[in-house]
Structure formats: structure tokens, C-alpha cells
Design a protein around this motif. Sequence first.
Motif, PDB file in Angstrom:
ATOM      1  N   ASP A 134      11.246  31.957  23.147  1.00 62.49           N
ATOM      2  CA  ASP A 134      11.504  31.777  24.575  1.00 62.49           C
ATOM      3  C   ASP A 134      10.421  30.880  25.136  1.00 62.49           C
ATOM      4  OD1 ASP A 134       9.265  33.246  25.487  1.00 62.49           O
ATOM      5  OD2 ASP A 134      10.378  35.118  25.453  1.00 62.49           O
ATOM      6  N   TRP A 180      31.360  24.864  30.737  1.00 65.17           N
ATOM      7  CA  TRP A 180      30.312  25.884  30.776  1.00 65.17           C
ATOM      8  C   TRP A 180      29.794  26.061  32.194  1.00 65.17           C
ATOM      9  CZ3 TRP A 180      25.250  26.056  32.357  1.00 65.17           C
ATOM     10  CH2 TRP A 180      24.505  27.169  31.953  1.00 65.17           C
ATOM     11  N   THR A 229      17.807  23.478  23.855  1.00 59.65           N
ATOM     12  CA  THR A 229      17.872  23.544  22.404  1.00 59.65           C
ATOM     13  C   THR A 229      16.513  23.130  21.846  1.00 59.65           C
ATOM     14  OG1 THR A 229      18.571  21.239  22.172  1.00 59.65           O
ATOM     15  CG2 THR A 229      20.314  22.888  22.456  1.00 59.65           C
ATOM     16  N   PRO A 281      25.259  22.953  26.329  1.00 57.28           N
ATOM     17  CA  PRO A 281      26.415  23.603  26.968  1.00 57.28           C
ATOM     18  C   PRO A 281      27.712  22.831  26.720  1.00 57.28           C
ATOM     19  CG  PRO A 281      24.948  22.613  28.606  1.00 57.28           C
ATOM     20  CD  PRO A 281      24.228  22.569  27.314  1.00 57.28           C
ATOM     21  N   LYS A 289      21.725  33.727  36.033  1.00 59.06           N
ATOM     22  CA  LYS A 289      21.001  32.733  35.245  1.00 59.06           C
ATOM     23  C   LYS A 289      20.839  31.447  36.053  1.00 59.06           C
ATOM     24  CE  LYS A 289      20.947  35.388  31.580  1.00 59.06           C
ATOM     25  NZ  LYS A 289      19.699  36.007  31.108  1.00 59.06           N
ATOM     26  N   PRO A 310      21.411  26.283  32.096  1.00 56.97           N
ATOM     27  CA  PRO A 310      21.522  26.376  30.643  1.00 56.97           C
ATOM     28  C   PRO A 310      20.175  26.616  29.968  1.00 56.97           C
ATOM     29  CG  PRO A 310      21.589  24.091  31.322  1.00 56.97           C
ATOM     30  CD  PRO A 310      21.581  24.903  32.583  1.00 56.97           C
ATOM     31  N   LYS A 311      20.228  27.076  28.726  1.00 56.69           N
ATOM     32  CA  LYS A 311      19.040  27.142  27.893  1.00 56.69           C
ATOM     33  C   LYS A 311      18.843  25.792  27.209  1.00 56.69           C
ATOM     34  CE  LYS A 311      19.372  32.093  26.887  1.00 56.69           C
ATOM     35  NZ  LYS A 311      19.578  33.131  25.834  1.00 56.69           N
ATOM     36  N   ASN A 333      18.846  27.835  22.796  1.00 60.86           N
ATOM     37  CA  ASN A 333      20.210  27.789  22.258  1.00 60.86           C
ATOM     38  C   ASN A 333      20.295  26.915  21.010  1.00 60.86           C
ATOM     39  OD1 ASN A 333      21.755  29.532  23.738  1.00 60.86           O
ATOM     40  ND2 ASN A 333      22.609  27.981  25.113  1.00 60.86           N
ATOM     41  N   ASP A 334      21.359  27.145  20.244  1.00 60.50           N
ATOM     42  CA  ASP A 334      21.620  26.316  19.073  1.00 60.50           C
ATOM     43  C   ASP A 334      22.256  24.982  19.457  1.00 60.50           C
ATOM     44  OD1 ASP A 334      20.698  28.178  17.112  1.00 60.50           O
ATOM     45  OD2 ASP A 334      22.541  29.324  17.417  1.00 60.50           O
ATOM     46  N   LYS A 387      15.592  28.988  13.669  1.00 60.23           N
ATOM     47  CA  LYS A 387      15.365  28.512  15.032  1.00 60.23           C
ATOM     48  C   LYS A 387      14.012  28.942  15.601  1.00 60.23           C
ATOM     49  CE  LYS A 387      17.799  30.356  18.328  1.00 60.23           C
ATOM     50  NZ  LYS A 387      18.977  30.666  19.169  1.00 60.23           N
TER      51      LYS A 387
END
Length: 459
Positions: free
Chosen positions: A247, A276, A288, A272, A282, A285-286, A268-269, A327
Motif C-alpha cells: 500500500d 469503471w 499499478t 481501471p 473510495k 482508482p488504485k 492493482n494488477d 506484486k
Amino acid sequence: MRAPEHEQQLEVVEICAGAGGQTLGLERAGFRHRLAVELDANAARTLRHNLHRFLGYSEKKAEETVKEGDVADPNVWNPDEHKGVDLLAGGVPCPPFSSAGRQLGAGDERDLFAWAVELCGRMQPKALLLENVRGLSANRFTGYRQYVLDRLRDQGYIAEWRLLQASDYGVSQLRPRFVLVALRPEYAEYFSWPDKHTEQPPSVGELLKDLMASNGWDKDQVDKWVMGADRIAPTIVGGSKKHGGADLGPTRAKRAWADLGVDAMGVNDVPPPAGWTPDENKPGPKLTTRMVARIQGWDDIFLDDSDASSNPPVDDREFLWSFTGRKTSVYRQIGNAFPPPVAKAVGVAIRDALLQVGEQKPLVEREDPVLDPVYRLLTRSTRPLTVEQLMDKLSKEGTPMEQPEVERHLNHLGRDFSLTVATRSNGTPAYMLEGINAFVGQKDHQRHTLFALNRAKIS
């Protein structure tokens, strides 16, 4: 795509090399790696892979160049084989000095800073480069820093500390790094810290727009996100294996990321997809790992005049440095690195000094700096000194201190050094400083036991 070719005139041995942030920056500055030593298996694989694929080393040479294991283990490598190398460089572990940790300094089994200084004396390189977290610049470690400067002076070097901001060198991130450079006097007179860039780095939105849109996320949504992500990033926190996964940092950092429209609760992998939308609670987006790497200065690197002919057009940019492992490991490799553009800027300054390029500068003010006058008095005294005696001597030397300040210095020194307290006949304590508690190569140091016990959690 291979990195652009440079005339490689100088060689470097790099310790605690990680996944290659400093490696890449120094290669771009004109240094060729004679050796790189790294503890983490995934980071070592990343280094070997990219030395071959990206930096043009043969597979055999890449394998020989990267040594995996404890850098202080004589079975991993022999420093005596590299005496007189042009540059000894490294990013020794940060947790001993990090404000996010307990700041144990010399009492932390991961501390290798003092050991690296002794290594410099053993190897006698022309120059030394060590980088660490901003916490090492705090008052807590004034005595430790004075010890480092004094030891390097005794070994024949002129050393200087500097707090560098990554954003001053084109990195879209608030990432301060505390950097130590030491050179032989004949080279030190040609050294200057790198100039800051005159242009501001791009915002997070500008930097990551193409990546955020790469998995089909709606253009209007991407544009809206870019408008909100209108500042550079907070510091990327790679963290220690002792704590958590992938994180983007502690609570304060997560709030800063939320203000940029980024969910910092993980990585994220993939970007979005089409359609999305963030969950109700939230902020967006997260990221990568590829996005994190670009923020760290790894992706689309060095698109400046010197490299432009060897880089693809902006629209055809590709991820040039690849990482091995899962990851969380990849994120940690990226987050713990010295940003390549900053490493390059410092590397160029060191290269120019070693080649004696530019104007010579007087060294009088840099030869014997005093960061901690209490430490300096105690190390030069042959008998214990009371607080009152210290105050009197400090006043005579033009650096007066009140009693509480002297006592604070003594408290800090007692955490990193062997501070002997003798009691005078009138009951007044007197202090004598004997040696640093840090590991500097002792065979019987507690570091060996703690390191063996915690090795799986050390990064």
C-alpha cells in the motif's frame, strides 16, 4: 530497447543495490558496474535481468556482476579485490533512521552506515556515495553524522551531506533523500552538487494519464481524474518486510493520495477498465506497480537532450525496466529505490569531479566541519567531562549551549555510542565517549545474531 550508449570511463562497486534505481542512474551518468551486491533474491534477479536486457551486459557478465547475499558476509564477496575502484556507492538500509520507525540508529541490526564508512577506508575508492532517508538529517543523529565525517576525514576524504528533493530533478514526487558524497581532496575541489531543474515535474495526472487510459477507462472519466490529480505525489513508501504489503504508506500519506483521487489502500494488477467507477467510499482508482515505477522516475526515463536520439517518441513509450517477483515484492523494490534521475544527477557531478572537469574550488570550509560540538569535545578529551565543563568549553570555542541542550546531545549520543558515566566525589556525573555501538565489522557484534534471527524480514 537498450539504454543509450555512453563512453564508460569509470567503474563503480554498489552495495545494497536493491532493484537498481541507483544502478540505472549511475550507468546513465557514465559508470560501469564492476559489482553490485544485494540481499533480496527478487531484487538481485531484477538487477541481473536488466543489466543484460537493458544495459547491454552479456548474460554471463550480468550473472558475475550481481552477488546475492548479506553485503557484510565475507563469503559473498571480497572487498579487497576492488581496492581503488572509482566509486563505492550504496543505499544502505533506511529503517534505523526512518521517522516512521523507532530510529534506533546504531542499535538496529540493519544499520550498515558506519560499516560502509569502514568499508570505504578498506577499499580506498576515489569517491563514496551513500544515500538514506531524511530521518538521518534530524538532530537525533547529529553525533552519528559527525562520526561519519570524522572517520572519512581520518581516511583521507572530504565529505559533505546534502538533503536532495527528488522533485528538483524531474521526479513527480515529494521524495527527500539524505545523500553523503566523499572524495579524495584532489577530486573534491572539482565537486559541486547538481543544479536543480528549472522546470517543475508533471503532476500525477499528467504523468499517468496514458496508463490510466490504457485498459479502456472512459476518456471523460480519465480527463476528470487528471484534473483532480493536479500535484506531484507524496513520497512512495516501499517499507520493510516487517510491515504490511503493497500500500502507499501511513495514514497521512493515504490522505494525500486521496486528495489526488488515488485509493492508497493497495496496488492493482491492471488499470481501471471501461465503465469503471470507484466505490462510494473510495477516492479513485488504485495505482499499478508500473504507475508507481513511473512516479519513482523509472519509466520513460531521461527524455532529455542527451538521450533523446535513443528513446522512442512519447506516444510509443514503453516500460523499459522490468521487475521480478510477486506484486508486493515488486512494489517494495520500486518504493525502496533511489530515484534513477536523482542518482544520475549526483553521479554526473561525481563523474565530473573524478575527471577533474570544471573550475577548482577552495576546500578550506569543507575540510573539518563541526556538526556536533559536544561529540567533538568528548572525542578529543582524555578525561570525563561534566555538563558544566562541557558548557564552559563550548562557550570558549564560540558555540555556547545551555544545560538542557547539552543534556539532549548527551542523551542522543548515549543511544549510538558507548557513553561512560563517572561520578565525581561531589556526586556530579562526568561523561566520556568511547566508541560507536554500530556494527563496523566486529566478529562478536550482536548484529550477527539479530541478523540471522530476522533475516527473512530484513529488506
